[in-house]
Enzyme design. Sequence first.
Site, PDB file in Angstrom:
ATOM      1  N   TRP A  39      67.758  30.581  18.626  1.00 36.53           N
ATOM      2  CA  TRP A  39      66.369  30.758  19.094  1.00 36.53           C
ATOM      3  C   TRP A  39      65.641  31.792  18.234  1.00 36.53           C
ATOM      4  CZ3 TRP A  39      64.726  27.177  22.287  1.00 36.53           C
ATOM      5  CH2 TRP A  39      65.581  26.631  23.247  1.00 36.53           C
ATOM      6  N   GLY A  66      70.402  24.193   5.869  1.00 39.06           N
ATOM      7  CA  GLY A  66      69.311  24.964   5.259  1.00 39.06           C
ATOM      8  C   GLY A  66      69.510  25.083   3.757  1.00 39.06           C
ATOM      9  N   LEU A 125      84.987   7.484  23.013  1.00 38.46           N
ATOM     10  CA  LEU A 125      84.881   8.797  22.351  1.00 38.46           C
ATOM     11  C   LEU A 125      84.012   9.691  23.227  1.00 38.46           C
ATOM     12  CD1 LEU A 125      85.147  10.737  19.874  1.00 38.46           C
ATOM     13  CD2 LEU A 125      83.042   9.698  19.002  1.00 38.46           C
ATOM     14  N   SER A 169      73.132  29.925  20.913  1.00 41.32           N
ATOM     15  CA  SER A 169      72.213  30.775  21.684  1.00 41.32           C
ATOM     16  C   SER A 169      71.445  31.705  20.740  1.00 41.32           C
ATOM     17  CB  SER A 169      72.958  31.579  22.755  1.00 41.32           C
ATOM     18  OG  SER A 169      74.350  31.491  22.641  1.00 41.32           O
ATOM     19  N   HIS A 174      68.027  19.660   8.140  1.00 47.00           N
ATOM     20  CA  HIS A 174      68.481  19.283   9.483  1.00 47.00           C
ATOM     21  C   HIS A 174      68.348  17.770   9.687  1.00 47.00           C
ATOM     22  CE1 HIS A 174      68.980  23.422  10.363  1.00 47.00           C
ATOM     23  NE2 HIS A 174      67.706  23.724  10.438  1.00 47.00           N
ATOM     24  N   ASP A 198      77.526  23.572   9.390  1.00 46.58           N
ATOM     25  CA  ASP A 198      76.754  24.597   8.690  1.00 46.58           C
ATOM     26  C   ASP A 198      76.336  24.114   7.299  1.00 46.58           C
ATOM     27  OD1 ASP A 198      75.519  27.003   8.441  1.00 46.58           O
ATOM     28  OD2 ASP A 198      77.330  28.150   8.004  1.00 46.58           O
TER      29      ASP A 198
HETATM   30  C1  FPP Z   1      73.365  24.943  10.673  1.00 49.76           C
HETATM   31  O1  FPP Z   1      72.914  24.901   9.332  1.00 49.76           O
HETATM   32  C2  FPP Z   1      72.850  23.811  11.436  1.00 49.76           C
HETATM   33  C3  FPP Z   1      72.068  23.892  12.556  1.00 49.76           C
HETATM   34  C4  FPP Z   1      71.646  25.180  13.151  1.00 49.76           C
HETATM   35  C5  FPP Z   1      71.546  22.690  13.228  1.00 49.76           C
HETATM   36  C6  FPP Z   1      72.468  21.510  13.308  1.00 49.76           C
HETATM   37  C7  FPP Z   1      71.647  20.324  13.569  1.00 49.76           C
HETATM   38  C8  FPP Z   1      71.841  19.094  13.033  1.00 49.76           C
HETATM   39  C9  FPP Z   1      73.000  18.736  12.172  1.00 49.76           C
HETATM   40  C10 FPP Z   1      70.810  18.055  13.317  1.00 49.76           C
HETATM   41  C11 FPP Z   1      71.231  16.882  14.070  1.00 49.76           C
HETATM   42  C12 FPP Z   1      72.057  17.122  15.252  1.00 49.76           C
HETATM   43  C13 FPP Z   1      72.132  16.280  16.313  1.00 49.76           C
HETATM   44  C14 FPP Z   1      73.185  16.533  17.329  1.00 49.76           C
HETATM   45  C15 FPP Z   1      71.209  15.133  16.477  1.00 49.76           C
HETATM   46  P1  FPP Z   1      72.053  26.121   8.786  1.00 49.76           P
HETATM   47  O2  FPP Z   1      70.621  25.836   9.065  1.00 49.76           O
HETATM   48  O3  FPP Z   1      72.550  27.400   9.394  1.00 49.76           O
HETATM   49  O4  FPP Z   1      72.348  26.058   7.262  1.00 49.76           O
HETATM   50  P2  FPP Z   1      72.413  27.293   6.242  1.00 49.76           P
HETATM   51  O5  FPP Z   1      73.650  28.067   6.606  1.00 49.76           O
HETATM   52  O6  FPP Z   1      72.536  26.623   4.924  1.00 49.76           O
HETATM   53  O7  FPP Z   1      71.154  28.081   6.383  1.00 49.76           O
END
Ligand code: FPP
Length: 246
Positions: free
Chosen positions: A67, A21, A129, A64, A35, A18
């Site tokens: 989206w 963003g 792994l 889920s 990301h 997390d």
């Molecule tokens: C949550 O942060 C993160 C995600 C919803 C996406 C996770 C994806 C990656 C780390 C990209 C690469 C992954 C792979 C497996 C190649 P958030 O957007 O909810 O952050 P926030 O809480 O600060 O808004």
Amino acid sequence: MDPESAPRIPRHIAIVMDGNGRWAERRRRPRSFGHREGQKAVRAAVEFCLRRGVEALTLFAFSSENWNRPQSEVGALMQLFLKALDREVDELHENGVRIAFVGDLSAFQPELRERMQNAMTKTGANAKLKLNIAVNYGGRWDIADAARRAALEVAAGRLRAEDITEQSLAPFFCLADLPAVDLFIRTGGEQRISNFLLWQVAYAELYFTEALWPDVDADVLAGALAEFARRERRYGLTSAQIKAAS
Ligand code: FPP
């Protein structure tokens, strides 16, 4: 090192990645930039687990509920997954990493599904792994899916309803071939499970860090492992019972 003093290493680590963003917003950049940076932390986590001899790493990449984010962010994440698959799979394969995608994959575009399947097939025999990437995953979905699949076995006469126990239900869950999660890490400062693995974290140690996911590196992960090694895992027993048995 004296094996008695070797730190306890979790066999299976699960991570809610997390904070991408917020990491980007603090730099006045679009969330998709966060990301993209998050991918570097994924790489660092995989390398760390390989070095430390962790057997399984399960990452929550797309829930889920994700989206429902703005379409542009969902689209950017899908593009990122496609590119990451193209770029990383060969190297992961060379390093003995088995890749598995867990979740309801039916919702993804055929192109992405095919590449996920190719990565799983290519790396399926690796054992150094086990890297599991949870996409379109929800812990409640996993429970409902396990119940549905067990019910189908009952309907087919291969399982008796009265024989459904924790043990007989366990194989129907995602990650059933792996040890239970030992260490559950969530970055980004929130202290929630957010419908990630539910069944599988029954006895996991929970570790929360303020670090935003793109800032996570080997030092942050080493901190989590050090904390894990200090925890006493009692599984419902008393401290005295655990000490007597060890
Ligand atoms: C949550 O942060 C993160 C995600 C919803 C996406 C996770 C994806 C990656 C780390 C990209 C690469 C992954 C792979 C497996 C190649 P958030 O957007 O909810 O952050 P926030 O809480 O600060 O808004």
